[in-house]
Design a protein around this motif. Structure first.
Motif, PDB file in Angstrom:
ATOM      1  N   GLU A 241       0.845  -1.287  -0.073  1.00 22.04           N
ATOM      2  CA  GLU A 241       0.128  -0.095  -0.189  1.00 22.04           C
ATOM      3  C   GLU A 241       1.114   1.130   0.366  1.00 22.04           C
ATOM      4  O   GLU A 241       0.926   2.441  -0.764  1.00 22.04           O
ATOM      5  CB  GLU A 241      -1.005   0.038   1.211  1.00 22.04           C
ATOM      6  N   TRP A 242       1.955   1.190   0.392  1.00 29.42           N
ATOM      7  CA  TRP A 242       3.104   2.290   0.754  1.00 29.42           C
ATOM      8  C   TRP A 242       3.777   2.551  -0.303  1.00 29.42           C
ATOM      9  O   TRP A 242       3.523   3.325  -1.767  1.00 29.42           O
ATOM     10  CB  TRP A 242       3.653   1.897   1.687  1.00 29.42           C
ATOM     11  N   ALA A 243       3.509   0.891  -1.522  1.00 23.63           N
ATOM     12  CA  ALA A 243       4.393   1.959  -2.738  1.00 23.63           C
ATOM     13  C   ALA A 243       3.243   2.239  -3.358  1.00 23.63           C
ATOM     14  O   ALA A 243       3.668   3.223  -4.492  1.00 23.63           O
ATOM     15  CB  ALA A 243       4.966   0.384  -2.943  1.00 23.63           C
ATOM     16  N   GLN A 244       2.612   1.585  -3.762  1.00 26.21           N
ATOM     17  CA  GLN A 244       1.429   2.310  -4.125  1.00 26.21           C
ATOM     18  C   GLN A 244       1.115   3.864  -3.941  1.00 26.21           C
ATOM     19  O   GLN A 244       0.829   4.943  -5.027  1.00 26.21           O
ATOM     20  CB  GLN A 244       0.139   1.339  -4.361  1.00 26.21           C
ATOM     21  N   PHE A 245       1.396   4.377  -2.815  1.00 27.27           N
ATOM     22  CA  PHE A 245       0.665   5.510  -2.422  1.00 27.27           C
ATOM     23  C   PHE A 245       1.727   6.493  -2.958  1.00 27.27           C
ATOM     24  O   PHE A 245       1.194   8.017  -3.103  1.00 27.27           O
ATOM     25  CB  PHE A 245       0.462   5.781  -1.213  1.00 27.27           C
ATOM     26  N   ILE A 246       3.304   6.202  -2.452  1.00 26.02           N
ATOM     27  CA  ILE A 246       3.935   6.860  -3.378  1.00 26.02           C
ATOM     28  C   ILE A 246       4.266   6.726  -4.184  1.00 26.02           C
ATOM     29  O   ILE A 246       4.645   8.169  -5.193  1.00 26.02           O
ATOM     30  CB  ILE A 246       5.577   6.465  -2.677  1.00 26.02           C
ATOM     31  N   SER A 247       3.612   6.492  -5.500  1.00 24.61           N
ATOM     32  CA  SER A 247       3.989   5.839  -6.736  1.00 24.61           C
ATOM     33  C   SER A 247       3.021   7.208  -7.044  1.00 24.61           C
ATOM     34  O   SER A 247       3.770   7.813  -8.085  1.00 24.61           O
ATOM     35  CB  SER A 247       3.453   4.756  -7.173  1.00 24.61           C
ATOM     36  N   ASP A 248       1.955   6.547  -5.923  1.00 21.36           N
ATOM     37  CA  ASP A 248       0.342   8.099  -6.996  1.00 21.36           C
ATOM     38  C   ASP A 248       0.889   9.316  -6.837  1.00 21.36           C
ATOM     39  O   ASP A 248       0.017  10.432  -7.279  1.00 21.36           O
ATOM     40  CB  ASP A 248      -0.430   7.538  -6.887  1.00 21.36           C
ATOM     41  N   TYR A 249       1.560   9.352  -5.824  1.00 19.59           N
ATOM     42  CA  TYR A 249       1.936  10.496  -5.177  1.00 19.59           C
ATOM     43  C   TYR A 249       2.598  11.303  -5.682  1.00 19.59           C
ATOM     44  O   TYR A 249       2.577  12.609  -6.660  1.00 19.59           O
ATOM     45  CB  TYR A 249       2.559  10.454  -3.857  1.00 19.59           C
ATOM     46  N   TYR A 250       4.211  10.265  -6.070  1.00 17.33           N
ATOM     47  CA  TYR A 250       4.364  11.037  -7.262  1.00 17.33           C
ATOM     48  C   TYR A 250       3.891  11.726  -8.346  1.00 17.33           C
ATOM     49  O   TYR A 250       4.083  12.484  -9.462  1.00 17.33           O
ATOM     50  CB  TYR A 250       6.070   9.948  -8.165  1.00 17.33           C
ATOM     51  N   LEU A 251       3.378  10.724  -8.902  1.00 18.38           N
ATOM     52  CA  LEU A 251       2.641  10.942 -10.162  1.00 18.38           C
ATOM     53  C   LEU A 251       1.778  12.064 -10.383  1.00 18.38           C
ATOM     54  O   LEU A 251       1.788  12.877 -11.520  1.00 18.38           O
ATOM     55  CB  LEU A 251       1.788  10.136 -10.839  1.00 18.38           C
ATOM     56  N   VAL A 252       1.047  12.903  -8.815  1.00 20.49           N
ATOM     57  CA  VAL A 252       0.163  13.830  -9.421  1.00 20.49           C
ATOM     58  C   VAL A 252       0.962  15.048  -8.877  1.00 20.49           C
ATOM     59  O   VAL A 252       0.664  16.247  -9.506  1.00 20.49           O
ATOM     60  CB  VAL A 252      -0.871  13.533  -7.841  1.00 20.49           C
ATOM     61  N   VAL A 253       1.993  14.602  -7.692  1.00 24.89           N
ATOM     62  CA  VAL A 253       2.543  16.062  -7.372  1.00 24.89           C
ATOM     63  C   VAL A 253       3.521  16.205  -7.910  1.00 24.89           C
ATOM     64  O   VAL A 253       4.421  17.308  -8.621  1.00 24.89           O
ATOM     65  CB  VAL A 253       2.609  15.515  -5.618  1.00 24.89           C
TER      66      VAL A 253
END
Length: 715
Positions: A295-307
Motif C-alpha cells: 500500500e505504501w508503494a502504491q501511495f508513493i507512486s501515485d503521489y509522485y505521479l500527481v504532485v
C-alpha cells in the motif's frame, strides 16, 4: 666606506652577548629580505671591514628595539597569527603586541588564501627587529584558522587561543543533528521550532525513522496539494508555485484513485496524532495500525505521479473540508508543517564538509537512500545527514537568501555567549524555483555563487555581488511594512537558537581558561520572518569578497579583540557591536571517582548480644532425668536494623567443628563450634556453644523457651 666604518665601530664597541645576538639578527633580516651576504677574506693583519651586506644601523634604534622587546616579553604581549588575518595583526600591533612570525608557507599551500590576503603596509625596521627578537619567546596569544594548529594541552594558563578543543559536537552537521535532540534535558524549548528535522542515514536506528518521516510528510504534502488545488495556485513571483500545478493540464488523466489516496493520507495522519497522545496503546492488535508495504508503494507512486509530474485527477471539492481539518490538527503538533511545502524535498549533506561541498537536493525516496547505500564507508561512519528542506522560505525579489550571523563564546563554564548585532545576507544567482534542484538556485554559499553568472531573469533589485548588509535588509523590510519584525521576531529567535545549540553541547566541548572562539551561524527565514538554524561554522571566512564583507568582517575581528582583551583588562571598555546575551551560573564539576565504587563505614562502639538460642540436643547425663530447667538470662536483642540486615545480607555459615574432647573432661561440657558470620560492618565472628551434631541454627529467629544456660557471645 664611511658606512662600513660606522658598522665596525659599533660592533667592536659591543662586548655583551645580547649585542652580538642583535648583529646576528640583522644578518638574518638581510637574508629574509633577499639580500645575499658578500664575504671576503681580509689581508693578513687587517681588520675585516665587510663580512655581510647590511644597511646602515643606528645603534640607538637597536638599543631601543631590545629595550622594547624586553618590555613586551615582560608584559606577555607576544602573539602568533596563522592564516589570512591582517586585521587581527594590525589590531594587536596597535595594542603594543609583537608578532612571532612563522616561516612563510610555500606557494602551493598559500595559493588557496591568495585572494583573501591583503597587502600589509611596509614594516618599519624597529618593529621588524622586535619580531625577530621574540622568535624564541613564549607566545601568549594564538589566532589560527585551524583548531589542531595549537595543542591546547601544552599551553600554560596565561596563554590564549581562539579555538576550543572538541567543538565538533555542534560545528559539524552530524554533531548538531544528534545533540539538539537532547535539548529537553537542558531547556523546555522544542528543537523542531528552530532546527529543521535531521537524520543520519548511516545509522541503523535512524534510517527507518527517516523513511517513516518521509512517508508521513508525503501524506501531509498530498493533503496540502488538494487544498491548494481547489483554492488556486500561489501567486506568481513568490517562487513557491509548484511545477505540478502548471503542468497538470498537459498530461492525460491518470488511473489514480483520488478517494483511496485521500483516505490513506488521512489514516496515516490520524494514526500519527493518536501515537502522540498515546491512544494507540489501547487499540486492539488485530486492527491494522499503518499501511502495508504494498500500500505504501502504491501511495508513493501515485503521489509522485500527481504532485511531481502533475497528472490530472478528478475533482476534489468534496474532500477539501476534511483535508483542511486534518491539516489544522497536524499543525498544532508539528511546527514545521508550514515549511514542508508539497514537493517533499530533502537536502543531503556530507557530515563534516564546508562551503557547500557535496550538498544535494532530492525529492524521491529511493534517490536519497541510494546516495548512502552506494558508499559503504560513508554508511559505516555515519557521515551523511538528510535534513528537511525549507520549500517555502522568505524571498527577496523572488530570490532565495540565507543570513550569516556571528556569535562569540568566551567561557564554557559558566557558559558566556556574545551576539553580534551586525550580519549580512547571501543571495543565489538564479531566481527561486522548484522546477530544478540545481545548487545555483538552492545553495547561497558565496564559495559556490561567486563562480556563477547572475541570471538575466533575476530581479534588478538583487545586488550584482549577491550580498546585502542587515541595514539594507531592514530597509527592504520597511518597504514591505515589516521593519519592526526584525527586532521583535527575527533577532530574538536567532539568539535563542544559538544558546540552545550551545547548551546541548557544553559538556562535550573541552573547557579551558583563556580560550575563546568566534562562530558563524547560517539561518534561513520562513515567510513569517521566523529564523531556522541550518548549521554553525567554526573559523568562518573573513575574506573581503565584497564591499559588505570587507567592512563587516574587519569590524567583527576588531570587536572580538575588544571583548577578549580590552574588556578583560577594563570592565568598562567598549565591546563594539557585540552584545552579551547569555551568562550561565557557575556549575561545579563533580569529582571523577572512576569505575570502582567505595563504601565507607564505622564500627559499632559497644558490642551487642544476639538473642538466646535453643539447643535441641541435650547431654547424655540429662536425658534420663527430668528436672525443672532454669530460666534463661535476659539478653539484649540486636537492633531491628541489624536483624533486618542479617536476614538479607547473611552469607552461608562456615562451620568448623572442633576435635573430640579428651576423656578426662566432664561429660557435661559441650564441644564448641565456631561459626563465622559476614554481617555488614558490625559483626565479624560469633562463637556458639552447640553440639557437633546440632542442626543449623537460625540466628534471626528467637525461641520462646530455652532448655539450658547459654554462654555469652563474643563479638
Amino acid at each position: 666606506m664611511q658606512m662600513w666604518g660606522n658598522l665596525v665601530k659599533y660592533i667592536l664597541t659591543v662586548d655583551s652577548a645580547k649585542d652580538r645576538k642583535v648583529t646576528a639578527v640583522v644578518q638574518h633580516c638581510n637574508r629574509h629580505e633577499g639580500k645575499s651576504p658578500q664575504t671576503s677574506t681580509p689581508p693578513e693583519g687587517k681588520v675585516c671591514r665587510s663580512f655581510v651586506c647590511v644597511p646602515v644601523l643606528n645603534p640607538g634604534r637597536l638599543r631601543k628595539a631590545r629595550a622594547l622587546t624586553e618590555e613586551v616579553v615582560r608584559m606577555h604581549k607576544v602573539f602568533a597569527v596563522q592564516g589570512p588575518y591582517p586585521v587581527v595583526r594590525a589590531a594587536l600591533k596597535a595594542r603594543g603586541w609583537v608578532e612571532q612570525r612563522a616561516p612563510r608557507p610555500d606557494h602551493t599551500a598559500h595559493r588557496r588564501h591568495s585572494d583573501n590576503l591583503e597587502k600589509e603596509p611596509n614594516r618599519d625596521g624597529l618593529y621588524d627587529l622586535m619580531c625577530r627578537l621574540v622568535q624564541n619567546e613564549t607566545v601568549y596569544f594564538h589566532w589560527t584558522n585551524r583548531r589542531d594548529a595549537v595543542n591546547t594541552n601544552s599551553l600554560q594558563k596565561g596563554q590564549m587561543t581562539n579555538h576550543f578543543a572538541k567543538a565538533g559536537s555542534f560545528t559539524t552537521k552530524v554533531g548538531l543533528c544528534v545533540n539538539l535532540r537532547n535539548l529537553h534535558w537542558f531547556d523546555s524549548a522544542d528543537p523542531d521550532t528552530f532546527f529543521p528535522r535531521c537524520y543520519r542515514l548511516g545509522a541503523k536506528d535512524e534510517k527507518p525513522a527517516f523513511i517513516e518521516d518521509y512517508r508521513r510528510t508525503a501524506c501531509t504534502s498530498f493533503l496540502k496539494y488538494i487544498v491548494e488545488r481547489e483554492q488556486g495556485a500561489p501567486g506568481e513571483g513568490t517562487g513557491h508555485n509548484s511545477p505540478s500545478v502548471r503542468k497538470r493540464s498537459k498530461l492525460q488523466p491518470s488511473p489514480v484513485v483520488l478517494s483511496q489516496m485521500i483516505n490513506s493520507a488521512l489514516k496515516v495522519c490520524h494514526q500519527f496524532l493518536e501515537s502522540l497522545e498515546h491512544r494507540d496503546i489501547d487499540v486492539h492488535l488485530e486492527t491494522p495500525q499503518t499501511l502495508t508495504e504494498p500500500e505504501w508503494a502504491q501511495f508513493i507512486s501515485d503521489y509522485y505521479l500527481v504532485v511531481h509530474k502533475g497528472a490530472e485527477i478528478e475533482s476534489s471539492e468534496n474532500f477539501v473540508s476534511c483535508c483542511k481539518a486534518m491539516l489544522q490538527r497536524v499543525a498544532q503538533v508539528s511546527p514545521q508543517l508550514d515549511i514542508d511545502g508539497i514537493q517533499n524535498i530533502w537536502i543531503i549533506k556530507p557530515g563534516a564538509m564546508s562551503r557547500g561541498r557535496g550538498i544535494k537536493c532530492a525529492r524521491h525516496l529511493d534517490q536519497i537512500l541510494s546516495l548512502v547505500d552506494g558508499d559503504p564507508t560513508l554508511r559505516k561512519e555515519d557521515k551523511w545527514v538528510v535534513q528537511k528542506y525549507l520549500e517555502r522560505p522568505l524571498l527577496v525579489h523572488g530570490t532565495k537568501f540565507d543570513v550569516r550571523q556571528w556569535f562569540l563564546v568566551t567561557v564554557l563554564n559558566p557558559l558566556t555567549v556574545w551576539f553580534y548585532t551586525k550580519c549580512y545576507l547571501r543571495f543565489s544567482t538564479q531566481p527561486y524555483s522548484l522546477d530544478t534542484l540545481d545548487s545555483s538556485v538552492h545553495l547561497c554559499n558565496n564559495s559556490i555563487q561567486k563562480h556563477l553568472t547572475p541570471s538575466q531573469q533575476r530581479h534588478p533589485g538583487v545586488p550584482a555581488d549577491n550580498m546585502w548588509s542587515d541595514d539594507q535588509f531592514r530597509t527592504y523590510l520597511s518597504s514591505q511594512g515589516r521593519e519592526a519584525q526584525w527586532q521583535t521576531v527575527a533577532v530574538p529567535a536567532m539568539k535563542k537558537a544559538v544558546i540552545h545549540a550551545l547548551q546541548t553541547t557544553q559538556d562535550l566541548v573541552e573547557s579551558r581558561k583563556n580560550t575563546f572562539e568566534l562562530y558563524g551561524a547560517d539561518f534561513m527565514f520562513g515567510h513569517d520572518l521566523k529564523p531556522w538554524l541550518i548549521e554553525i561554522n567554526a573559523s568562518p571566512t573573513m575574506a573581503h569578497s565584497t564591499p559588505v564583507t570587507a567592512r563587516l568582517c574587519a569590524a567583527v575581528q576588531e570587536d572580538t579583540l575588544r571583548v577578549v582583551l580590552d574588556q578583560r583588562a577594563d570592565r568598562n571598555a567598549s565591546t563594539g557591536d557585540f552584545q552579551l546575551i547569555y551568562r550561565q551560573e557557575a556549575v561545579d564539576v563533580p569529582q571523577y571517582v572512576g569505575v570502582n565504587l567505595l563504601v565507607e563505614g564505622n564500627n559499632v562502639g559497644h558490642p551487642c548480644s544476639l538473642p538466646p538460642l535453643h539447643s535441641s540436643v541435650r547431654s547424655a547425663a540429662k536425658c534420663s532425668i527430668k528436672e525443672k530447667e532454669p530460666r534463661a538470662e535476659k539478653v539484649k536483642t540486636l537492633p531491628k536494623m541489624l536483624l533486618k540486615g542479617a536476614q538479607t545480607q547473611l552469607k552461608p555459615i562456615s562451620r568448623e567443628v572442633a576435635p573430640p574432647l579428651p576423656p578426662d573432661l566432664p561429660q557435661t561440657a559441650n564441644p564448641v563450634e565456631t561459626v563465622s558470620l559476614h554481617l555488614p560492618m558490625i559483626v565479624t565472628a560469633i562463637h556458639l556453644p552447640i553440639s557437633a551434631k546440632s542442626p543449623p541454627v537460625l540466628l534471626w529467629k528467637r525461641q520462646p523457651k530455652v532448655s539450658e544456660k547459654v554462654q555469652p557471645l563474643r563479638i
